[in-house]
Design an enzyme around this catalytic site. Structure first.
Site, mmCIF file in Angstrom:
data_model
loop_
_atom_site.group_PDB
_atom_site.id
_atom_site.type_symbol
_atom_site.label_atom_id
_atom_site.label_comp_id
_atom_site.label_asym_id
_atom_site.label_seq_id
_atom_site.Cartn_x
_atom_site.Cartn_y
_atom_site.Cartn_z
ATOM 1 N N ASP A 173 36.010 5.811 39.255
ATOM 2 C CA ASP A 173 36.110 5.286 37.898
ATOM 3 C C ASP A 173 37.288 5.912 37.155
ATOM 4 O OD1 ASP A 173 34.610 7.781 37.982
ATOM 5 O OD2 ASP A 173 34.149 7.483 35.860
ATOM 6 N N GLU A 240 32.350 9.692 37.127
ATOM 7 C CA GLU A 240 32.701 11.079 36.800
ATOM 8 C C GLU A 240 33.057 11.218 35.332
ATOM 9 O OE1 GLU A 240 35.005 14.726 36.168
ATOM 10 O OE2 GLU A 240 35.708 12.697 35.839
HETATM 11 ZN ZN LIG Z 1 39.084 12.826 37.310
#
Ligand SMILES: [Zn+2]
Ligand SMILES: *[C@@H]1O[C@H](CO)[C@@H](O)[C@H](O)[C@H]1NC(C)=O
Ligand SMILES: *[C@@H]1O[C@H](CO)[C@@H](O)[C@H](O)[C@H]1NC(C)=O
Ligand SMILES: *[C@@H]1O[C@H](CO)[C@@H](O)[C@H](O)[C@H]1NC(C)=O
Length: 569
Positions: A173, A240
């Protein structure tokens, strides 16, 4: 077989290695001190005092540098593949692949709903398909598991199941690009534009570079007929940037179930970039991460008409509390396990312009440890450096009051804390509670400090966020540990002018979920970007990465996987 990898690195050697002063700016900031600044502000008082001993820092080196490590087992296919990884055809291909990945806008938003329900996750299918098309060898040869739909777990089983696996990580992401900033980009954020030097776009530097670099290297190993002895695991999360619990959180559980507690030999994730400091070049793989806790403060005081106000109301008391926080910052402190202390020893031993005042204080650290004179001196290098070994506290949110003619009944604010190595979440909570107790008494407010009490009128309520995280355990860096393999691989690729020292992250990565899987966790950006400072505008406009840095990440992984395969750990 090349004599050293350096023989094969024409593109690297013609690069202006010493012209850019690297100063990572973003949340995963990892820096060494600005040595020139310290020497300019040099105060002679300390060294003019008689020195009790002029012996070297210690009889044995505190920061021994590992020799370059080149895989000893090779085949013609593996050597030919290495030549290909050094070729212009591969360079072009790796840029094209990263550019393609950047074009797929896998943005993760703070308010995402669950996977399968919130349609904003669907774009991750496109990235998954793109990876599969781009790396047919990897997807044919490795076992492919999808964890929580988009978590990608790839396993290349080794012939010796007694060896603990190597785990390489990255996240799929990217941070969203706010609409309001799109026209500030030199090239559109999801264009993956290649200008001949840089690949531009959101994710180019955080961290599709790492994702693609790992896969490119493993694709090359597959095509070269490499047969791992040690199992290789690739674990790619997908959230994340919004705390990672759906991706890395689930992947790590799967891995611990498979391999057990401390079942992995080493873990490498995104992290600190190589940098220049004290007149030397450094790789500073993160061997620690600061902790984290948000403290939410609520002041409940009587409302009423604002035309007949008491001397103090909830907003005034909140202001007093905020002033107390700002007037009582944490002091810098270098515990024995703080990686920055090791960095200082490395600087003292190897860097040409390491400040002599710091060297002197390092030497006398045992005598001064109680007041940490060393930490105070080192902190003068600036906030970037200071917060590598100091707990930070910042009031970042506030609200209170609903109307100009009504006194505020409920006022809240939030203190964000990043916790120093050697301290703990509990230290932060008791610091805040102790600091606020006299004010609560002064205004006759009942203090509910972190006891989950329901709110009552005339009270001061303190709550800790459920995202609280202790500082990460510090990864061992002694001889014969995976740190040596990482160091040797890095110095083989970039040359022995590059020194390796332990680094520390002020921000957090997906590795927070992996502490149980291995004590040997490194947060390291393998590609050395010589053309720009720091981390390439991650999380802001004009994120980009140098083409060569991206290519080099693949070359680093190609060496590291083989070195780990041969390592006797
Ligand atoms: Zn990163
Ligand atoms: C690599 O790409 C450049 C254009 O960016 C081109 O000029 C060059 O011929 C390409 N080289 C190879 C080997 O494909
Ligand atoms: C303080 O608050 C308590 C109840 O919360 C009340 O009984 C007491 O009278 C108050 N004292 C003062 C001095 O306002
Ligand atoms: C906090 O209190 C609520 C009820 O008021 C309860 O459901 C919850 O489990 C409590 N949490 C903790 C951590 O004690």
């Amino acid at each position: 077989m090349p004599k050293t990898w350096g023989d094969q690195l024409p593109l690297q050697h013609d690069a202006p290695r010493t012209t850019s002063f690297r100063k990572p700016l973003a949340y995963i900031l990892v820096l060494l001190g600005a040595a020139w600044f310290l020497s300019r502000n040099y105060v002679s008082e300390v060294i003019t005092r008689p020195c009790r001993s002029h012996a070297p820092l210690s009889s044995e080196p505190k920061c021994p540098q590992v020799d370059p490590l080149i895989p000893s087992k090779s085949t013609k296919e593996l050597d030919d593949m290495w030549d290909y990884l050094n070729s212009e055809s591969f360079f072009n291909k790796s840029i094209e692949r990263l550019s393609g990945a950047v074009k797929i806008p896998t943005q993760s938003y703070d308010d995402m709903g669950d996977v399968g329900i919130d349609p904003r996750w669907d774009i991750f299918h496109s990235l998954g398909n793109y990876l599969e098309e781009s790396f047919p060898g990897v997807f044919k040869t490795l076992d492919v598991e999808k964890v929580n739909t988009h978590g990608l777990l790839l396993t290349w089983k080794g012939s010796d199941v007694g060896l603990k696996p190597t785990v390489l990580m990255a996240h799929q992401d990217v941070v969203p690009v706010p609409d309001a900033t799109i026209n500030q980009w030199t090239h559109p954020p999801f264009s993956g534009y290649w200008d001949g030097k840089f690949i531009w776009g959101r994710g180019a530097s955080d961290c599709k570079n790492q994702l693609m670099g790992i896969l490119e290297a493993v694709e090359a190993l597959v095509h070269a007929g490499f047969e791992p002895k040690r199992t290789l695991v690739l674990s790619f999360g997908f959230d994340e940037e919004i705390s990672g619990h759906r991706g890395a959180g689930e992947l790590s559980k799967t891995l611990i179930k498979k391999y057990g507690h401390r079942g992995a030999a080493v873990i490498v994730d995104e992290g600190a970039a190589n940098l220049k400091s004290w007149g030397a070049n450094w790789a500073v793989p993160g061997v620690g991460e600061k902790g984290y806790v948000d403290v939410e403060v609520t002041v409940r005081m009587p409302g009423g008409h604002s035309s007949i106000p008491p001397a103090h109301n909830g907003i005034g008391v909140a202001a007093e509390l905020i002033s107390l926080i700002e007037a009582n910052p944490w002091s810098p402190s270098l515990s024995d396990s703080n990686p920055y202390l090791s960095m200082l020893y490395c600087g003292a031993e190897h860097a040409p312009s390491f400040p002599s005042k710091l060297k002197h204080l390092l030497h006398h650290r045992p005598q001064h440890a109680h007041k940490d004179a060393l930490a105070l001196e080192a902190a003068k290098a600036g906030l970037d450096i200071r917060y590598l070994f100091t707990t930070s506290q910042a009031v970042d949110l506030i609200s209170g009051g609903v109307k100009t003619n009504a006194l505020p009944e409920r006022t809240t604010f939030t203190i964000n804390n990043r916790i120093n190595v050697g301290s703990s979440v509990a230290d932060i909570l008791s610091h805040v509670a102790r600091l606020f107790t006299p004010t609560a008494q002064k205004y006759n407010l009942t203090l509910h400090a972190f006891n989950n009490a329901t709110e009552t009128p005339n009270s001061l309520i303190l709550r800790a966020s459920d995202t609280a995280l202790e500082p990460a355990p510090t990864t061992p860096t002694g001889p014969g540990t995976p740190f040596s393999i990482l160091s040797g691989t890095t110095r083989a690729l970039y040359g022995e002018d590059l020194l390796v020292a332990p680094g520390i992250m002020t921000g957090n990565t997906d590795t927070r979920y992996y502490w149980g899987l291995s004590e040997h966790i490194f947060r390291y950006r393998m590609g050395w970007d010589l053309e720009q400072e720091g981390l390439g505008n991650i999380h802001t406009v004009d994120e980009k990465i140098e083409g060569k840095a991206h290519r080099d990440a693949a070359r680093w992984v190609y060496g590291f996987v083989r070195n780990m395969d041969e390592a006797d750990l």
